[in-house]
Write a protein that holds these residues in place. Structure first.
Motif, PDB file in Angstrom:
ATOM      1  N   ILE A 137      44.108  30.197  49.988  1.00 59.36           N
ATOM      2  CA  ILE A 137      43.208  31.358  49.967  1.00 59.36           C
ATOM      3  C   ILE A 137      43.980  32.634  50.275  1.00 59.36           C
ATOM      4  CG2 ILE A 137      41.322  32.482  51.238  1.00 59.36           C
ATOM      5  CD1 ILE A 137      39.945  29.769  51.382  1.00 59.36           C
ATOM      6  N   SER A 138      44.886  32.553  51.227  1.00 59.10           N
ATOM      7  CA  SER A 138      45.704  33.719  51.566  1.00 59.10           C
ATOM      8  C   SER A 138      46.563  34.149  50.377  1.00 59.10           C
ATOM      9  CB  SER A 138      46.594  33.383  52.762  1.00 59.10           C
ATOM     10  OG  SER A 138      47.445  34.464  53.070  1.00 59.10           O
ATOM     11  N   GLN A 139      47.121  33.175  49.658  1.00 56.23           N
ATOM     12  CA  GLN A 139      47.942  33.482  48.487  1.00 56.23           C
ATOM     13  C   GLN A 139      47.101  34.072  47.351  1.00 56.23           C
ATOM     14  OE1 GLN A 139      50.822  33.267  50.336  1.00 56.23           O
ATOM     15  NE2 GLN A 139      51.662  32.897  48.300  1.00 56.23           N
ATOM     16  N   LEU A 140      45.910  33.514  47.158  1.00 59.33           N
ATOM     17  CA  LEU A 140      45.032  34.030  46.106  1.00 59.33           C
ATOM     18  C   LEU A 140      44.593  35.457  46.426  1.00 59.33           C
ATOM     19  CD1 LEU A 140      43.356  33.767  43.543  1.00 59.33           C
ATOM     20  CD2 LEU A 140      41.559  32.662  44.904  1.00 59.33           C
ATOM     21  N   SER A 141      44.336  35.724  47.680  1.00 60.58           N
ATOM     22  CA  SER A 141      43.925  37.073  48.082  1.00 60.58           C
ATOM     23  C   SER A 141      44.998  38.105  47.711  1.00 60.58           C
ATOM     24  CB  SER A 141      43.660  37.115  49.586  1.00 60.58           C
ATOM     25  OG  SER A 141      43.344  38.421  50.002  1.00 60.58           O
ATOM     26  N   LYS A 142      46.258  37.736  47.911  1.00 56.65           N
ATOM     27  CA  LYS A 142      47.352  38.637  47.555  1.00 56.65           C
ATOM     28  C   LYS A 142      47.388  38.862  46.040  1.00 56.65           C
ATOM     29  CE  LYS A 142      50.260  37.221  51.458  1.00 56.65           C
ATOM     30  NZ  LYS A 142      51.505  36.521  51.870  1.00 56.65           N
ATOM     31  N   LYS A 143      47.153  37.772  45.292  1.00 55.25           N
ATOM     32  CA  LYS A 143      47.174  37.877  43.831  1.00 55.25           C
ATOM     33  C   LYS A 143      46.016  38.747  43.323  1.00 55.25           C
ATOM     34  CE  LYS A 143      49.663  35.613  41.727  1.00 55.25           C
ATOM     35  NZ  LYS A 143      51.048  35.807  41.249  1.00 55.25           N
ATOM     36  N   LEU A 144      44.859  38.637  43.970  1.00 54.66           N
ATOM     37  CA  LEU A 144      43.707  39.461  43.588  1.00 54.66           C
ATOM     38  C   LEU A 144      43.988  40.941  43.843  1.00 54.66           C
ATOM     39  CD1 LEU A 144      40.774  37.259  44.990  1.00 54.66           C
ATOM     40  CD2 LEU A 144      41.502  37.484  42.611  1.00 54.66           C
ATOM     41  N   ILE A 149      45.392  46.402  41.607  1.00 63.48           N
ATOM     42  CA  ILE A 149      46.379  47.486  41.491  1.00 63.48           C
ATOM     43  C   ILE A 149      46.834  47.620  40.036  1.00 63.48           C
ATOM     44  CG2 ILE A 149      48.719  48.192  42.120  1.00 63.48           C
ATOM     45  CD1 ILE A 149      48.243  46.861  44.853  1.00 63.48           C
ATOM     46  N   ALA A 150      47.040  46.490  39.364  1.00 65.12           N
ATOM     47  CA  ALA A 150      47.469  46.503  37.957  1.00 65.12           C
ATOM     48  C   ALA A 150      46.431  47.186  37.076  1.00 65.12           C
ATOM     49  CB  ALA A 150      47.721  45.080  37.472  1.00 65.12           C
ATOM     50  N   ILE A 151      45.149  46.959  37.369  1.00 62.99           N
ATOM     51  CA  ILE A 151      44.076  47.596  36.602  1.00 62.99           C
ATOM     52  C   ILE A 151      44.091  49.099  36.836  1.00 62.99           C
ATOM     53  CG2 ILE A 151      41.566  47.797  36.356  1.00 62.99           C
ATOM     54  CD1 ILE A 151      41.426  44.795  37.147  1.00 62.99           C
ATOM     55  N   THR A 152      44.198  49.484  38.091  1.00 61.64           N
ATOM     56  CA  THR A 152      44.203  50.911  38.444  1.00 61.64           C
ATOM     57  C   THR A 152      45.390  51.634  37.832  1.00 61.64           C
ATOM     58  OG1 THR A 152      43.135  50.371  40.561  1.00 61.64           O
ATOM     59  CG2 THR A 152      44.143  52.553  40.366  1.00 61.64           C
ATOM     60  N   GLU A 153      46.534  50.981  37.804  1.00 64.36           N
ATOM     61  CA  GLU A 153      47.760  51.607  37.291  1.00 64.36           C
ATOM     62  C   GLU A 153      47.928  51.451  35.782  1.00 64.36           C
ATOM     63  OE1 GLU A 153      50.924  49.937  39.578  1.00 64.36           O
ATOM     64  OE2 GLU A 153      50.457  51.126  41.378  1.00 64.36           O
ATOM     65  N   SER A 166      47.013  33.183  36.229  1.00 65.60           N
ATOM     66  CA  SER A 166      47.499  32.736  37.530  1.00 65.60           C
ATOM     67  C   SER A 166      46.356  32.643  38.535  1.00 65.60           C
ATOM     68  CB  SER A 166      48.571  33.708  38.044  1.00 65.60           C
ATOM     69  OG  SER A 166      49.002  33.341  39.331  1.00 65.60           O
ATOM     70  N   ILE A 167      45.475  33.646  38.509  1.00 66.09           N
ATOM     71  CA  ILE A 167      44.327  33.665  39.413  1.00 66.09           C
ATOM     72  C   ILE A 167      43.400  32.480  39.147  1.00 66.09           C
ATOM     73  CG2 ILE A 167      42.159  34.917  39.886  1.00 66.09           C
ATOM     74  CD1 ILE A 167      43.814  37.508  39.594  1.00 66.09           C
ATOM     75  N   GLN A 168      43.150  32.211  37.872  1.00 63.23           N
ATOM     76  CA  GLN A 168      42.266  31.095  37.524  1.00 63.23           C
ATOM     77  C   GLN A 168      42.862  29.750  37.967  1.00 63.23           C
ATOM     78  OE1 GLN A 168      41.540  31.810  33.257  1.00 63.23           O
ATOM     79  NE2 GLN A 168      39.413  32.231  33.794  1.00 63.23           N
ATOM     80  N   ASN A 169      44.165  29.590  37.791  1.00 66.07           N
ATOM     81  CA  ASN A 169      44.818  28.346  38.209  1.00 66.07           C
ATOM     82  C   ASN A 169      44.727  28.151  39.725  1.00 66.07           C
ATOM     83  OD1 ASN A 169      45.525  27.802  35.561  1.00 66.07           O
ATOM     84  ND2 ASN A 169      47.581  28.661  35.749  1.00 66.07           N
ATOM     85  N   ILE A 201      36.208  34.619  49.510  1.00 66.78           N
ATOM     86  CA  ILE A 201      37.221  34.669  48.454  1.00 66.78           C
ATOM     87  C   ILE A 201      36.576  34.428  47.091  1.00 66.78           C
ATOM     88  CG2 ILE A 201      37.857  32.228  48.460  1.00 66.78           C
ATOM     89  CD1 ILE A 201      40.257  35.247  48.223  1.00 66.78           C
ATOM     90  N   GLN A 202      35.476  33.674  47.039  1.00 68.87           N
ATOM     91  CA  GLN A 202      34.792  33.437  45.771  1.00 68.87           C
ATOM     92  C   GLN A 202      34.220  34.745  45.209  1.00 68.87           C
ATOM     93  OE1 GLN A 202      31.112  31.100  45.819  1.00 68.87           O
ATOM     94  NE2 GLN A 202      31.713  30.147  43.880  1.00 68.87           N
TER      95      GLN A 202
END
Length: 250
Positions: A137-144, A149-153, A166-169, A201-202
């Motif tokens: 969950i901690s790793q997924l939170s970082k990916k989210l 940020i990618a969307i904003t930039e 990656s998020i879905q996996n 996280i969901q």
């Protein structure tokens, strides 16, 4: 008030009705990422209110004119059925945006608190399955966070697709492990369940996926949309006065 001024006010009401409809349409077209910003909601609400207050003032003046008693503006109740209708729809939609913003803020607050607790508890867990789940969950939170940020930039589509996959996996692993933990009776009293780690996280996962999909779909659409001219919508006839011919019978 003379006929010219009456017609001018009626035309102004038509224009403002179209303006409210245009604002609502543009709000709906804007990305979710824009619509969940406080300044965006406040700005649109102010613009809509300014237009509506002006139309209310004009409507009050027009309703005082006896020569309008049989005009379509009055008989068709133009103010309520057009102007007020679009105003209410726009304000209701902004209210939905505001509720979504509050949900996002709540998720972020809970997420921060939850992940802080998770980090503090990593070395004190007795159940290795819960340890693994909280780590995932901690790793997924970082990916989210990276995805947002990618969307904003305005990162390229290949980057968004890579993050999305990656998020879905990662989510599939977390969801599967969560189902296993649910059938473990001695785990239900653990902080993992009482603090709603999975639920938080969901919600963040679902929101981020929605933002990514919306961004990718928007990039594939045409940048311009042809709209029908506003002058063709709900046009009201001007007030006309019978021409005086000089005859007493006219």
């Amino acid at each position: 008030m003379d006929i010219q001024e009456v017609n001018k006010l009626i035309k102004s009401q038509e224009n403002d009705s179209n303006e409210l409809r245009r604002i609502l349409s543009n709000i709906k077209k804007d990305s979710t990422l824009r619509k969940i910003r406080p300044e965006y909601i406040d700005d649109r609400r102010k613009v809509i209110n300014d237009v509506f207050v002006r139309t209310q003032q004009h409507d009050d003046r027009l309703k005082e004119q006896e020569l309008l008693s049989t005009h379509k503006y009055i008989t068709l109740n133009y103010f309520d059925n057009n102007i007020k209708k679009y105003y209410n729809e726009a304000m209701d939609y902004l209210h939905q945006c505001e509720q979504r913003l509050q949900d996002v803020q709540k998720i972020n607050e809970q997420e921060t608190a939850t992940h802080s607790d998770a980090t503090a508890n990593l070395n004190t867990l007795n159940d290795p399955k819960i340890f693994i789940q909280q780590f995932r969950i901690s790793q997924l939170s970082k990916k989210l966070s990276q995805a947002k940020i990618a969307i904003t930039e305005e990162k390229p589509q290949w980057r968004l697709k890579s993050l999305f996959q990656s998020i879905q996996n990662q989510w599939q692993e977390i969801e599967g492990n969560h189902l296993e933990l649910l059938v473990t009776e001695n785990a239900l009293e653990h902080d993992y369940f009482t603090s709603e780690y999975f639920d938080i996280i969901q919600r963040d996962y679902e929101l981020t996926c929605e933002l990514i999909e919306e961004k990718m779909n928007t990039s594939n659409e045409a940048s311009t949309t042809v709209c029908a001219p506003s002058s063709s919508r709900g046009k009201l006839p001007p007030i006309k006065i019978p021409q005086f011919t000089g005859s007493y019978d006219s």
